[in-house]
Design a protein around this motif. Structure first.
Motif, mmCIF file in Angstrom:
data_model
loop_
_atom_site.group_PDB
_atom_site.id
_atom_site.type_symbol
_atom_site.label_atom_id
_atom_site.label_comp_id
_atom_site.label_asym_id
_atom_site.label_seq_id
_atom_site.Cartn_x
_atom_site.Cartn_y
_atom_site.Cartn_z
ATOM 1 N N VAL A 381 49.416 -26.347 31.719
ATOM 2 C CA VAL A 381 48.252 -25.827 32.436
ATOM 3 C C VAL A 381 48.016 -24.367 32.034
ATOM 4 O O VAL A 381 48.953 -23.571 31.972
ATOM 5 C CB VAL A 381 48.456 -25.926 33.961
ATOM 6 N N LEU A 382 46.765 -24.037 31.776
ATOM 7 C CA LEU A 382 46.388 -22.670 31.427
ATOM 8 C C LEU A 382 45.808 -21.967 32.644
ATOM 9 O O LEU A 382 44.931 -22.505 33.322
ATOM 10 C CB LEU A 382 45.352 -22.671 30.301
ATOM 11 N N VAL A 383 46.298 -20.784 32.916
ATOM 12 C CA VAL A 383 45.763 -19.941 33.986
ATOM 13 C C VAL A 383 45.271 -18.644 33.361
ATOM 14 O O VAL A 383 45.987 -17.998 32.598
ATOM 15 C CB VAL A 383 46.827 -19.637 35.055
ATOM 16 N N ASP A 384 44.046 -18.287 33.657
ATOM 17 C CA ASP A 384 43.446 -17.043 33.169
ATOM 18 C C ASP A 384 43.018 -16.245 34.389
ATOM 19 O O ASP A 384 42.153 -16.690 35.147
ATOM 20 C CB ASP A 384 42.254 -17.349 32.274
ATOM 21 N N ALA A 385 43.639 -15.091 34.624
ATOM 22 C CA ALA A 385 43.431 -14.366 35.875
ATOM 23 C C ALA A 385 43.181 -12.890 35.624
ATOM 24 O O ALA A 385 43.655 -12.320 34.645
ATOM 25 C CB ALA A 385 44.642 -14.525 36.787
ATOM 26 N N THR A 386 42.432 -12.278 36.527
ATOM 27 C CA THR A 386 42.166 -10.846 36.496
ATOM 28 C C THR A 386 42.523 -10.262 37.857
ATOM 29 O O THR A 386 42.125 -10.795 38.887
ATOM 30 C CB THR A 386 40.678 -10.563 36.206
ATOM 31 N N VAL A 387 43.263 -9.179 37.853
ATOM 32 C CA VAL A 387 43.591 -8.493 39.100
ATOM 33 C C VAL A 387 42.783 -7.199 39.161
ATOM 34 O O VAL A 387 42.637 -6.489 38.171
ATOM 35 C CB VAL A 387 45.106 -8.219 39.215
ATOM 36 N N GLU A 388 42.201 -6.918 40.332
ATOM 37 C CA GLU A 388 41.325 -5.769 40.516
ATOM 38 C C GLU A 388 41.789 -4.944 41.706
ATOM 39 O O GLU A 388 42.624 -5.387 42.506
ATOM 40 C CB GLU A 388 39.890 -6.233 40.744
ATOM 41 N N SER A 389 41.226 -3.747 41.835
ATOM 42 C CA SER A 389 41.558 -2.882 42.966
ATOM 43 C C SER A 389 40.329 -2.120 43.403
ATOM 44 O O SER A 389 39.365 -1.960 42.646
ATOM 45 C CB SER A 389 42.670 -1.899 42.595
ATOM 46 N N ALA A 390 40.365 -1.625 44.656
ATOM 47 C CA ALA A 390 39.335 -0.696 45.102
ATOM 48 C C ALA A 390 39.502 0.591 44.309
ATOM 49 O O ALA A 390 40.622 1.033 44.046
ATOM 50 C CB ALA A 390 39.476 -0.435 46.602
ATOM 51 N N ALA A 391 38.396 1.192 43.922
ATOM 52 C CA ALA A 391 38.450 2.352 43.031
ATOM 53 C C ALA A 391 39.258 3.498 43.620
ATOM 54 O O ALA A 391 39.871 4.284 42.900
ATOM 55 C CB ALA A 391 37.037 2.829 42.698
ATOM 56 N N ALA A 392 39.284 3.622 44.949
ATOM 57 C CA ALA A 392 39.881 4.799 45.571
ATOM 58 C C ALA A 392 41.405 4.760 45.596
ATOM 59 O O ALA A 392 42.056 5.774 45.341
ATOM 60 C CB ALA A 392 39.349 4.959 46.996
ATOM 61 N N ASP A 393 42.002 3.585 45.901
ATOM 62 C CA ASP A 393 43.438 3.583 46.155
ATOM 63 C C ASP A 393 44.290 3.044 45.013
ATOM 64 O O ASP A 393 45.501 3.241 45.004
ATOM 65 C CB ASP A 393 43.746 2.783 47.426
ATOM 66 N N GLY A 394 43.697 2.366 44.043
ATOM 67 C CA GLY A 394 44.468 1.858 42.920
ATOM 68 C C GLY A 394 45.439 0.764 43.286
ATOM 69 O O GLY A 394 46.364 0.474 42.530
ATOM 70 N N LEU A 399 42.380 -11.039 43.244
ATOM 71 C CA LEU A 399 42.901 -11.802 42.125
ATOM 72 C C LEU A 399 41.957 -12.975 41.888
ATOM 73 O O LEU A 399 41.789 -13.827 42.755
ATOM 74 C CB LEU A 399 44.313 -12.304 42.438
ATOM 75 N N THR A 400 41.320 -12.990 40.730
ATOM 76 C CA THR A 400 40.370 -14.048 40.408
ATOM 77 C C THR A 400 40.759 -14.714 39.105
ATOM 78 O O THR A 400 41.439 -14.127 38.263
ATOM 79 C CB THR A 400 38.940 -13.502 40.273
ATOM 80 N N GLY A 401 40.317 -15.942 38.925
ATOM 81 C CA GLY A 401 40.618 -16.610 37.668
ATOM 82 C C GLY A 401 40.347 -18.096 37.715
ATOM 83 O O GLY A 401 39.627 -18.594 38.582
ATOM 84 N N THR A 402 40.933 -18.804 36.759
ATOM 85 C CA THR A 402 40.762 -20.248 36.637
ATOM 86 C C THR A 402 42.086 -20.882 36.245
ATOM 87 O O THR A 402 42.965 -20.228 35.677
ATOM 88 C CB THR A 402 39.730 -20.612 35.559
ATOM 89 N N TYR A 403 42.222 -22.172 36.549
ATOM 90 C CA TYR A 403 43.300 -22.954 35.960
ATOM 91 C C TYR A 403 42.712 -24.258 35.438
ATOM 92 O O TYR A 403 41.754 -24.792 35.988
ATOM 93 C CB TYR A 403 44.453 -23.191 36.929
ATOM 94 N N SER A 404 43.291 -24.757 34.350
ATOM 95 C CA SER A 404 42.731 -25.944 33.698
ATOM 96 C C SER A 404 43.810 -26.649 32.905
ATOM 97 O O SER A 404 44.828 -26.067 32.534
ATOM 98 C CB SER A 404 41.579 -25.550 32.770
ATOM 99 N N TYR A 405 43.560 -27.924 32.639
ATOM 100 C CA TYR A 405 44.465 -28.724 31.823
ATOM 101 C C TYR A 405 43.637 -29.822 31.161
ATOM 102 O O TYR A 405 42.543 -30.165 31.618
ATOM 103 C CB TYR A 405 45.609 -29.301 32.650
#
Length: 562
Positions: A381-394, A399-405
């Motif tokens: 299974v492939l997972v492609d994810a991006t983790v983000e933060s609020a600009a102020a606190d870092g 956590l967004t992304g996809t999983y597929s097979y």
């Protein structure tokens, strides 16, 4: 099923065995004789699209021609749509343009219908240019019949190619970055992801694939592609093979990549060739933090399932500081599970994109129709994810992304959007103090969520895990110290498993889980609004060398002290 030398290829995945011959040899029988070439020198380099054959036998043809050192031609590869929606035949070798005359001898042909190949074919044609620009825009000609294959006709086969509009999109690393998979009328049997650094990973048939994809030359629409195939003997007949070739992207009306052609053949290992015609997963805009972030923590969110697919829409789970992940969906009886290891796309830690190392596992509780812990597992299974933060606190807060097979229903990946799970967020007064003592005690999970069995687990102050299920399975394991020096609600679990209870009552048949492998994973405390521990979650999985898998999702509430 293993892929053998002459087996019928999977739909949309052309697997052939083709020896690369030198530009010598005959095979010209049946081709029209032509006089000396006339006209202006043509330069056929680029990607081409057109048709091959006539009448009811007419098919689509696409492919590329390399310009060589002088622009007059070199390596070429044409893919012909095969009869019966079987995939694509391959036609390749060395091609040269002498003024307007195009010729190739010693050409190899692979027939996907019967898995056979023919060598020594000849290709002849004429290249023409645009009166307005002088650029080569068309090639028409024929190639001799591939004798001994299902594609044999006994006579030369005509083709007409036009210079593709896809050549108007110069290759860029950020354009090809994304996930692609076989789709459409031929079904889907492959999937891979390309990062912005050009790292390619995925599955082709039963083989794991690691490789690279990068712009081939300035101004060209082509990407150079390498794919190293690995796997076990039973599932990957082409293990230890290395493929080299080219890819070209297709685009939608907004100039966003929405598909790909990949044409390769082996440079190392068993002779074979691939024609991959796939769709690009829809791309989502993200706003990752410029500061490197860790995805470690406890997360909860929602799923967006492919069209026509129904199922649980919530997702919960944990990511370790080392990238280990374990997600699950709630249900009234059991859980679907996704686990593996996330790695960063690059080595300098300057981006917040993560992907599985092509070893993700998905457990579908309904795969065998029972809905219990004896469901089915899908690997690769492939997972492609991006983790983000609020600009102020870092601090990572999304956590967004996809999983597929490859066998996923609906043809497109499942998407997820997750935030830090408030139930598992370490209270401020406990930061730096989270340890085993904090969660020592007894916990119970109702039978409706564990395959119908109630589960009681006790955590001792030394981290020992003991317990029992209502069907008389004994539970053992070890809970180790906090993984983030008390700053996160994350604990390592090792040697977790189930044993048969020799003291069980005579009316119990024994523990069906006792034959499974030892498991490892994570634990996290559940807090109430006052920051008190009111529950415990354990997420673990294991694997035998034989391939047998097991996993555990325990989410229990704290039992009153005796």
């Amino acid at each position: 099923m293993p892929l053998t030398r002459l087996s019928r290829p999977l739909p949309f995945l052309v697997l052939s065995f083709a020896a690369l011959l030198s530009g010598c040899g005959g095979g010209g029988a049946g081709a029209d004789e032509e006089g000396p070439p006339v006209g202006t020198q043509q330069y056929p380099a680029g990607f081409w699209e057109g048709t091959v054959g006539t009448g009811a036998a007419q098919r689509t043809m696409v492919g590329f021609v390399d310009g060589g050192a002088d622009g007059k031609g070199g390596e070429f590869y044409l893919a012909r749509g095969a009869a019966g929606a079987a995939g694509y035949d391959g036609l390749y070798g060395l091609l040269r343009a002498n003024l307007t005359a195009v010729q190739a001898t010693g050409v190899t042909y692979f027939s996907v219908q019967d898995g056979k190949f023919a060598t020594g074919l000849s290709l002849r044609g004429t290249a023409s240019s645009s009166p307005a620009t002088g650029k080569t825009v068309a090639i028409s000609g024929n190639y001799t019949s591939p004798a001994g294959t299902a594609a044999a006709t006994g006579a030369p086969t005509p083709f007409k190619l036009n210079y593709s509009k896809l050549n108007d999109y110069p290759a860029r690393a950020d354009l090809i970055a994304g996930t692609y998979r076989g789709s459409g009328v031929f079904g889907g049997q492959w999937v891979f992801t390309v990062t912005e650094r050009g790292v390619l990973s995925g599955r082709v048939g039963g083989c794991n694939v690691q490789g690279a994809a990068a712009p081939r030359s300035p101004g060209s629409a082509l990407y150079s592609v390498t794919m190293n195939l690995t796997g076990d003997e039973s599932s990957c007949g082409y293990r230890s093979s290395q493929q080299t070739g080219v890819a070209v992207l297709r685009f939608d009306a907004n100039n966003v990549p929405n598909g790909i052609w990949v044409l390769t053949r082996n440079s190392i290992g068993t002779d074979n060739t691939f024609v991959l015609n796939g769709l690009a997963d829809p791309r989502q805009p993200t706003t990752p933090s410029p500061t490197p972030l860790s995805a470690a923590g406890n997360w909860a969110g929602t799923l967006t399932l492919p069209a026509g697919v129904t199922g649980d829409l919530d997702i919960h789970g944990t990511v370790f500081p080392d990238g280990g992940m374990f997600f699950y969906t709630n249900s009234s009886f059991n859980h679907n599970v996704l686990y593996g290891r996330l790695i960063r796309y690059n080595n300098d830690q300057t981006t917040n994109r993560f992907v599985t190392a092509n070893d993700g596992v998905f457990f579908d509780r309904l795969l065998d129709g029972t809905g219990d812990y004896m469901g089915g597992y899908v690997s690769g299974v492939l997972v492609d994810a991006t983790v983000e933060s609020a600009a102020a606190d870092g601090i990572a807060n999304r956590l967004t992304g996809t999983y597929s097979y490859p066998t996923q229903p609906g043809g497109y990946p499942t998407r997820f959007v997750m935030q830090p799970d408030s139930l598992y967020t370490l209270p401020a007064r406990r930061v730096g103090q989270a340890n085993v003592n904090m969660i020592a005690g007894g916990y119970r999970m109702a039978g409706s969520s564990f395959g119908g069995h109630q589960v009681d687990i006790d955590i001792a102050v030394d981290g020992s895990i003991t317990g029992v299920t209502s069907n008389q399975c004994l539970i053992v394991g070890k809970l180790l110290g906090n993984l983030a020096e008390g700053r996160q609600n994350l604990y390592r679990v090792e040697a977790f498993g189930f044993l048969d209870n020799p003291a069980r009552p005579a009316n119990f048949i024994g523990c069906e889980l006792s034959s499974g492998p030892s498991q490892s994973g994570s634990a996290a405390a559940i807090f109430d609004a006052n920051g008190e521990v009111v529950g415990l979650r354990i997420l673990a999985a294991g694997l035998f060398q034989s391939g047998q898998r097991a996993h555990t999702v325990f989410v229990g509430t704290k039992r009153p002290a005796p």
